[in-house]
Structure formats: structure tokens, C-alpha cells
Design an enzyme around this catalytic site. Structure first.
Site, short mmCIF file in Angstrom:
data_model
loop_
_atom_site.label_atom_id
_atom_site.label_comp_id
_atom_site.label_asym_id
_atom_site.label_seq_id
_atom_site.Cartn_x
_atom_site.Cartn_y
_atom_site.Cartn_z
N GLU A 9 0.80 -1.23 0.00
CA GLU A 9 0.00 0.00 0.00
C GLU A 9 0.83 1.28 0.00
O GLU A 9 0.48 2.26 -0.64
CB GLU A 9 -0.93 0.06 1.23
CG GLU A 9 -2.12 -0.85 1.16
CD GLU A 9 -1.88 -2.11 1.94
OE1 GLU A 9 -2.86 -2.68 2.40
OE2 GLU A 9 -0.71 -2.52 2.08
N ASP A 81 -2.05 -5.31 3.00
CA ASP A 81 -2.21 -5.65 4.42
C ASP A 81 -3.06 -6.90 4.64
O ASP A 81 -3.97 -7.19 3.86
CB ASP A 81 -2.83 -4.46 5.16
CG ASP A 81 -1.85 -3.32 5.35
OD1 ASP A 81 -0.65 -3.54 5.16
OD2 ASP A 81 -2.29 -2.21 5.71
N ASP A 83 -5.70 -7.80 6.11
CA ASP A 83 -7.06 -7.60 6.61
C ASP A 83 -8.00 -7.47 5.43
O ASP A 83 -7.60 -7.61 4.27
CB ASP A 83 -7.14 -6.37 7.52
CG ASP A 83 -6.68 -5.09 6.84
OD1 ASP A 83 -6.58 -5.06 5.60
OD2 ASP A 83 -6.41 -4.10 7.55
N GLU A 85 -9.56 -4.88 4.18
CA GLU A 85 -9.25 -3.75 3.31
C GLU A 85 -8.08 -4.10 2.39
O GLU A 85 -8.10 -3.80 1.19
CB GLU A 85 -8.93 -2.50 4.14
CG GLU A 85 -10.08 -2.00 5.00
CD GLU A 85 -11.28 -1.57 4.19
OE1 GLU A 85 -11.10 -0.94 3.13
OE2 GLU A 85 -12.42 -1.85 4.61
N TYR A 306 1.56 -6.24 12.67
CA TYR A 306 0.43 -5.50 12.09
C TYR A 306 -0.49 -4.99 13.19
O TYR A 306 -0.83 -5.72 14.12
CB TYR A 306 -0.34 -6.40 11.13
CG TYR A 306 -1.33 -5.63 10.28
CD1 TYR A 306 -0.91 -4.57 9.50
CD2 TYR A 306 -2.68 -5.99 10.28
CE1 TYR A 306 -1.81 -3.87 8.72
CE2 TYR A 306 -3.58 -5.29 9.49
CZ TYR A 306 -3.15 -4.22 8.72
OH TYR A 306 -4.04 -3.52 7.95
N ARG A 308 -3.64 -3.74 13.09
CA ARG A 308 -5.11 -3.88 13.04
C ARG A 308 -5.45 -5.35 13.28
O ARG A 308 -5.43 -6.15 12.36
CB ARG A 308 -5.66 -3.39 11.70
CG ARG A 308 -5.49 -1.89 11.52
CD ARG A 308 -6.13 -1.38 10.24
NE ARG A 308 -5.97 0.06 10.11
CZ ARG A 308 -4.94 0.66 9.53
NH1 ARG A 308 -3.99 -0.09 8.99
NH2 ARG A 308 -4.85 1.97 9.46
N HIS A 353 -3.36 -12.47 12.65
CA HIS A 353 -3.52 -13.62 13.54
C HIS A 353 -2.66 -13.52 14.79
O HIS A 353 -2.50 -14.48 15.51
CB HIS A 353 -3.20 -14.91 12.78
CG HIS A 353 -4.09 -15.12 11.61
ND1 HIS A 353 -5.45 -15.33 11.73
CD2 HIS A 353 -3.84 -15.10 10.27
CE1 HIS A 353 -5.99 -15.47 10.53
NE2 HIS A 353 -5.04 -15.33 9.64
#
Length: 769
Positions: A9, A81, A83, A85, A306, A308, A353
């Protein structure tokens, strides 16, 4: 040599990853999302729920670079990422490339990693997978729901309440929390109660006991309710004690306190708010920097995993490294026999995770402090400490409770505690939202006491107290409440809070949320007419359904149909209703002069007072509320005072009429056809003398603003906020830096104005229905 294209990203993440990959990899950034719904009607086909996307303008350049690089690449690795998104960004990129007919037989691989380290990236490259359509569809469903709620409710708010308002699927329940807490506070009636305490001393050590039993009856919070009762009880106890209390019972206990779990997104936001004073958005911005990579010597490296995540799990390798560090720094006795294991509370712990942890705890905060900004150091420090503490032994706390007899049937209780073994507390202690919720670890130790011995009584005090209303939400406590109710996801909390503040639905006062008049009106409208959609349980259940979509257990199209049918019907019904049926004005009473009804409500430009109604023969009169007044609390007297404006004060020495009034942007003085804002003075009491001082200051300011005024022309050269410029009232033109503004001729000014773009209109935007 084969050339592989890797997409992430952000450019910071690209730079960090690039150092771990060989020369046969090229890493490019998408700069976030590359496509979004078209910004108008037709973004979603309401029969099939097909989503109509378009490239985001600011990212077209980056997408073109990706397309160009992919043409010469042999394979594509989507490393966005881990997730929903990130999954959606990867899918959008493959859709763009497929539409360009560029995929052909080139392999497209999705790789995910929870930390930006050599081992994590090597592992991801070795175990690629396909883009998960379950995760993509969960993201599409969330985006569609948010769009449909906002696109349909916001215009309704514009029509029925005030232009420019918005309603969101998860922001509205959050607003409800804040408003309902404020209503609780306003409705709260303090209740008086008294405590009776004994000041004692034994072996020159002072301590305090609290009355818990009086004349064989248990003393509870409201047992002693007034000063008369408190004084009588105190005087009686003083007389009975005669300067001594007897130790009736000594209870010694030992309790253990377990370390808090490592951080997840919500707990990191809460703790950064409590300990560091960071907003949720600031916390996430800094965490993103730590995740994407910081150069601590030898190139950029990801410092944390990460950020989030809903999971409190730690990788085995990380646990082993932490236990080794604890042994080396704090001793073997602080390492538990078995690793501490924490269970995730969320039903569907999703996204990454692992918990948020340092990629290596051997990067001790103080040792890399010089490479970090102050904010980065502060956040990394609490992440490091919380992670290390999570794998340490429990703290052991000795507690003592002593009952002190005062005559027969009356007992004072003294309590104390002592940390026998600090364990994890030597490294990290979790914060609390309110002082009343704190722990007792800071209580003083009691002197050594034995049953039957006497202690010296220095005095007995009675103290008055009042119950307190619930505390307003802070960022930390609001995030905690949202999480407990299952509203939104941790990655959305920062945006929810940011939206409520930017829309001025709430204000932060002493770091606590206070709803504004606009926020209260929006909340009342949604609760009265769309109660289901601001209901906490409904919002949480919808989140559960989105989670089910992400697991492949529920069809996202079915979810959309079930939501859209009832919701659209309700929007259509409310659209047909008149404003008066939807919004109830607050009636204050009657105007003393005319006898007409006086009410207060939200108008197009803000809160206002109205004398009369539309059904009266005489037209209603209106006055805007001043900033110090609220729709909820303004009185009839205060409201009527607003109609005393405009006040005529007299004239300037030049013969200009001077008056004072309140306009859309606040109080002002008018002199002739010009205006000067009033900042600190009261428009209802300001004198002519003071008004003339304000006018004089305004005239001087305007005179200093004018560099050149051309006779017989509307053209002026002015000093502006961003430097000198030319204007004719309808267009503004920049002045080249090389040209002194005072040297410009009228002809030169007209030349620059001719080339300048026309000013954009300030009219109301057209809205689609």
C-alpha cells in the site's frame, strides 16, 4: 532473470520490504485503495447489488505505474495488508489488470505477513495463496452498507434538520452513546451521605479505619444520610472509645494479579489515550509508521507487527524470545513455568492472527530511542513493555484487613496492602479510565497488629459526600464501550471519533466527549425515526453477519437484500413526512409583549429561537442562539433577550450609523455598510465608545491590507492570508514573486486578472436522490 512485481500500500512499506527481496523483485505502492464507488446515483445496482467502481483520481498515476511495470513482469505478488481492506485492494488491482487484458497466463499470488521481517516475508513468498473472495465480499458488503446508509440518511437530514449533516451506520450508535450518557448526567440527582473515620496510631505509625458497623448494624453507603446523624454517631463513638480502640480481628490474605494480555487494536488505542494522551487516529498513524519500517541502523526495519488485529495470540518464536529476554533482564524467578496464554474475547477475532508486539523484543526502546521520533518512542515503549510483561509471572500482593472495636457492637475497619513480589508489575501496569476504578496497590501498609491489643485513637471524623453522575466518555472509555457492544471494528474506531468531531456533533472538553446541539438533534431524529438502525444490538448483529461473510458462511448479497428492503421503505416513508412531524421544537413559553409562542429549534444555519408559528397571521420572528446558549438549556428570558438586537448605538465621527447585532458567524458591529467582528464583548451591553474602538481597529487593519487602490476601478492589490494578490471583487490573481506588488500598474493587474480562473461559486451543492 525473472522479474516479479510486488504490490504493497505505502511507499514506506515498499522501501522496507525492498531490502529483504533480491534483484529479481520490484516493489511498488498502490498508495492505499485504488478504486471506490462512483460518487453519484448508480454506485450500487439495487436489484443485483453490483458495485460500480471507478479509479480514485489521486491514485491514477500510481495505478498506471503498476500497469506499466506489470507488462514486463513475469509474476505478480499482492502483498497488501492482512485484513479485509488489504484483501479488497489486491482484488481491485487484479480486476484492473484483467480489464486491461494483461493477466493472460501470468501467475497472480496473494501473500500475507503479520510483520515486516526477513523471515516473515520469506515465509509469505514460500506459501502464496489466491485472493480470498470471502474477505473481499465482507469488505464490499461493509462498504455498500455504509454507502447506502450515508447516501440515503444524509440528504434526509439536510432536508429535515440542517444542510451539511451526515449519518453513518456505526457513527450514529456511537453518537447515541455519548448523548445518552449526557442525558444521564443531566438527569442525575446527587444524594448526600456521610462517612465516619477513625484516625489511629500504633507504634508511631498512623493509619485510618472506616466505620463499618454501628451498634450491631451494618453501615452502608446511605446509612448516615445527614450532618445531624453523623455528628451524633461521631460524638457517641468518641465518648465510648475514650481514646482507645481494640483489635478485634486480623485477616491476612495473599492475592495474585495476572498481567494484561498483549495489545490488540482497541486496547492499544485505549492505553495510548490513558497513558500518552494520544487520540485514536494519532495512535494508529504512529503505529503504521512503526509497522512499515524505521531506520534504526542498517536500513528501515518493521518494529511492530500488524496493528489492526483482534487477536491476543503470540507466535511461539516470539514467546520464546520474550522469555529469554525476561530471564536475562529480570531473572529466572520472573519467568513463568509455562508461557502465559490469553484467549481472544471477540467471537470472530479477525484480520491479523497475532497481537500487536515488537518484531523483536531485543530491540529495547531506550537502545533505539535516538532513531525514533518522540511519539514513535512513546508508543513503541508501551507496546514493548506490555508485550514483555504479558510473559512474566503474576504479581503477589499481601492484603491485611483489621477490625477495630469501639465499645460493643461498633467496628472500624482498616485495610492495607503490600506488593510482596512485583512480577510483571516491575515492567508494566495497565491504566484505568477513571480514578474510581483504580486498584488498591498504592494503599499504605498497616502496622503489625495482634488481636486483643489496643491502638491509640487520635480522633474520629465525619465527612460529607455526594454521589457523582457517571463520567462522560473519554476516547479510551468510548472505544472500550464500542468494543463491548460489538459496534464497528477496532480499525474503524479512529474514523468514527474523527467523524463525530469533524461534523461538530461532539466536542472534546477536558478530554471528555460532550454532545453539541447539532449532535443532540441528529441523535433524537435517528432514535425517534430510525431506532432500529442506531440500536446497539442490531449494529452488533450486523457486524456478526459481516464476520460470517468473511468466513464464507453467509452470502453477502442476501445480507444486503435483507438490510436494504426495510431500510429503504423507512427512508421513503420519512421523506414524505413534513418537517414538523419529524422534528419537535422545544417550546419555552410565550412572548410577554405579543403573547405568541416562543420555541427553539435547529435551523438551516444553526440553532435559533422563534417567536410565533407559521399558522399565525403575523410572520414568525427569528434570532440565532449565541455560542454560550444551548437548545437544551436556554430559558425563555435568555431567548427573548436575543430579540433586543440589533441595537442602535449612535454614529462614528464621520457620520456612519453604528449598530450591533449577531449574525451567522457571531456578534458584530456595523458601521455604514461595513462590519467588524466582536470577539470578547457582549453585544447586549457593549457601549458606543467600545464599538468605536473596534471600528478603529478594523479600519486600520483594512488600511494595512490595501497595497494599491486604482481610482475609478474596482481593482485592488491586497495583502492576503497567503501573501499579496490582485482582485476586482469577482476574480483573484496571484502576483509573481519576482514583481514587487506596489510597482504594479492597472494594465498589468488587468492582464493577470484576465488569465486568472473564475472564482468557484459558494452556492448550495446539488444532491442526488
Amino acid at each position: 532473470m525473472n522479474k516479479n512485481l510486488v504490490i504493497v500500500e505505502s511507499p514506506a512499506k515498499a522501501r522496507t520490504i525492498n531490502k529483504y527481496l533480491g534483484n529479481n523483485y520490484e516493489v511498488l505502492a498502490s498508495y492505499g485503495h485504488v478504486r471506490d464507488l462512483i460518487p453519484k446515483d448508480g454506485a450500487i445496482d439495487l436489484d443485483s447489488f453490483t458495485m460500480n467502481y471507478m479509479l480514485i483520481d489521486k491514485n491514477k498515476k500510481h495505478v498506471n505505474e503498476i500497469i506499466k511495470a506489470f507488462k514486463s513482469a513475469d509474476a505478480l505478488y499482492l502483498a497488501t495488508d492482512p485484513d479485509r481492506e488489504g484483501e479488497a485492494i489486491s482484488w481491485h488491482l487484479t480486476e484492473i489488470l484483467a480489464n486491461k487484458k494483461l493477466l493472460k497466463n501470468k501467475p497472480v499470488k496473494r501473500i500475507v505477513f503479520n510483520e515486516i521481517t526477513q523471515s516473515a516475508i520469506d515465509e509469505a513468498i514460500s506459501h502464496p495463496r489466491d485472493v480470498s473472495m470471502e474477505l473481499v465480499n465482507a469488505q464490499q458488503a461493509r462498504r455498500a452498507l455504509d454507502y447506502l446508509v450515508g447516501f440515503n440518511l444524509s440528504p434526509l437530514l439536510w432536508k429535515k434538520i440542517k444542510y451539511g449533516l451526515s449519518a453513518g451506520r456505526v457513527q450514529s450508535p456511537a453518537l447515541r452513546m455519548i448523548v445518552e450518557r449526557e442525558l444521564e448526567i443531566e438527569a442525575f440527582t446527587p444524594q448526600e451521605f456521610w462517612s465516619i473515620e477513625a484516625d489511629c496510631e500504633h507504634q508511631k505509625q498512623a493509619f485510618t479505619g472506616k466505620l463499618t458497623k454501628y451498634e450491631n448494624k451494618k453501615v452502608e453507603q446511605f446509612t448516615v444520610a445527614d450532618k445531624k446523624s453523623a455528628t451524633a454517631i461521631r460524638d457517641n463513638l468518641v465518648q465510648v472509645a475514650n481514646g482507645k480502640l481494640t483489635v478485634a480481628k486480623v485477616e491476612k490474605k495473599q492475592r495474585k494479579r495476572r498481567p494484561a494480555a498483549p495489545f490488540i487494536t482497541s486496547t492499544l488505542q485505549q492505553e495510548a489515550s490513558r497513558k500518552l494522551g494520544f487520540s485514536a487516529s494519532r495512535t494508529m498513524r504512529i503505529a503504521q509508521q512503526l509497522y512499515e519500517g524505521v531506520d534504526v541502523g542498517g536500513g528501515a526495519v518493521g518494529l511492530i507487527t500488524y496493528m489492526r488485529t483482534d487477536s491476543v495470540h503470540l507466535a511461539k518464536e516470539a514467546v520464546s524470545e520474550i522469555r529469554n529476554l525476561v530471564q536475562a533482564r529480570y531473572g529466572q524467578d520472573n519467568v513463568p513455568a509455562k508461557p502465559n496464554v490469553y484467549k481472544t474475547k471477540q467471537k470472530n477475532a479477525q484480520e491479523a492472527h497475532e497481537a500487536i508486539r515488537p518484531t523483536s523484543v531485543n530491540r529495547v526502546p531506550d537502545e533505539i530511542r535516538g532513531a525514533l521520533t518522540q511519539d514513535q518512542y512513546k508508543l513503541y515503549n508501551i507496546i514493548w513493555k506490555r508485550t514483555v510483561a504479558s510473559q512474566m509471572v503474576d504479581a503477589i500482593i499481601d492484603t491485611v484487613a483489621v477490625d477495630l472495636e469501639c465499645g460493643k457492637g461498633s467496628i472500624f475497619r482498616a485495610t492495607g496492602s503490600h506488593i510482596r513480589k512485583p512480577g510483571f508489575m516491575a515492567v508494566y501496569l495497565e491504566g484505568t479510565d477513571d480514578a474510581t476504578n483504580g486498584n488498591n496497590s498504592d494503599e499504605k501498609m498497616l502496622p503489625a497488629l495482634k488481636e486483643g491489643e489496643q491502638v491509640q485513637l487520635n480522633g474520629i471524623r465525619s465527612e460529607q459526600h455526594f454521589t457523582k453522575p457517571p463520567a462522560r466518555y473519554s476516547e479510551a472509555s468510548l472505544i472500550k464501550a464500542l468494543e463491548e457492544y460489538g459496534i464497528g471494528r477496532p480499525s474503524t474506531y479512529a474514523q468514527i471519533i474523527s467523524t463525530l468531531l469533524s461534523r461538530e456533533y461532539v466536542l472534546l472538553v477536558s478530554k471528555r466527549f460532550v454532545p453539541t446541539d447539532v449532535g443532540r438533534v441528529v441523535h433524537r431524529f435517528l432514535k425517534d425515526h430510525f431506532e432500529k438502525y442506531v440500536d446497539y444490538d442490531f449494529t452488533a448483529e450486523l457486524e456478526d453477519e459481516l464476520d460470517a461473510v468473511s468466513r464464507g458462511e453467509e452470502d453477502w448479497i442476501g445480507l444486503m437484500r435483507n438490510f436494504w428492503g426495510p431500510f429503504s421503505a423507512q427512508v421513503n416513508e420519512k421523506t414524505q413526512m413534513a418537517r414538523d412531524e419529524l422534528i419537535e421544537d422545544r417550546v419555552l413559553g410565550n412572548d410577554l409583549k405579543s403573547g405568541r409562542t416562543v420555541s427553539v429549534r435547529m435551523g438551516r444555519y444553526g440553532p435559533l429561537v422563534q417567536i410565533g408559528t407559521k399558522d399565525d397571521e403575523e410572520k414568525p420572528r427569528f434570532a440565532g442562539l449565541t455560542p454560550n446558549l444551548s437548545i437544551e438549556t436556554v430559558t425563555l428570558e435568555e431567548a427573548l433577550a436575543l430579540f433586543e438586537l440589533p441595537r442602535q448605538l449612535g454614529e462614528t465621527p464621520e457620520g456612519e450609523l453604528v449598530s450591533v447585532n449577531i449574525g451567522r458567524y457571531g456578534p458584530y458591529v456595523r458601521f455604514g455598510n461595513k462590519f467588524a467582528s466582536i470577539k470578547d464583548d457582549d453585544p447586549y451591553s457593549i457601549s458606543l465608545e467600545r464599538a468605536l474602538e473596534i471600528i478603529d481597529e478594523k479600519k486600520k487593519e483594512d488600511a494595512n491590507r490595501i497595497i494599491q487602490q486604482f481610482a475609478g476601478s474596482t481593482v485592488q492589490v491586497l495583502n492576503g492570508r497567503y501573501g499579496p494578490y490582485i482582485t476586482d471583487g469577482s476574480k483573484n490573481a496571484r502576483i509573481p514573486k519576482s514583481i514587487p506588488p506596489e510597482s504594479l500598474t492597472l494594465e498589468e493587474c488587468l492582464h493577470y486578472l484576465e488569465k486568472a480562473p473564475t472564482k468557484k461559486g459558494r452556492g448550495r451543492r446539488k444532491t442526488s436522490k
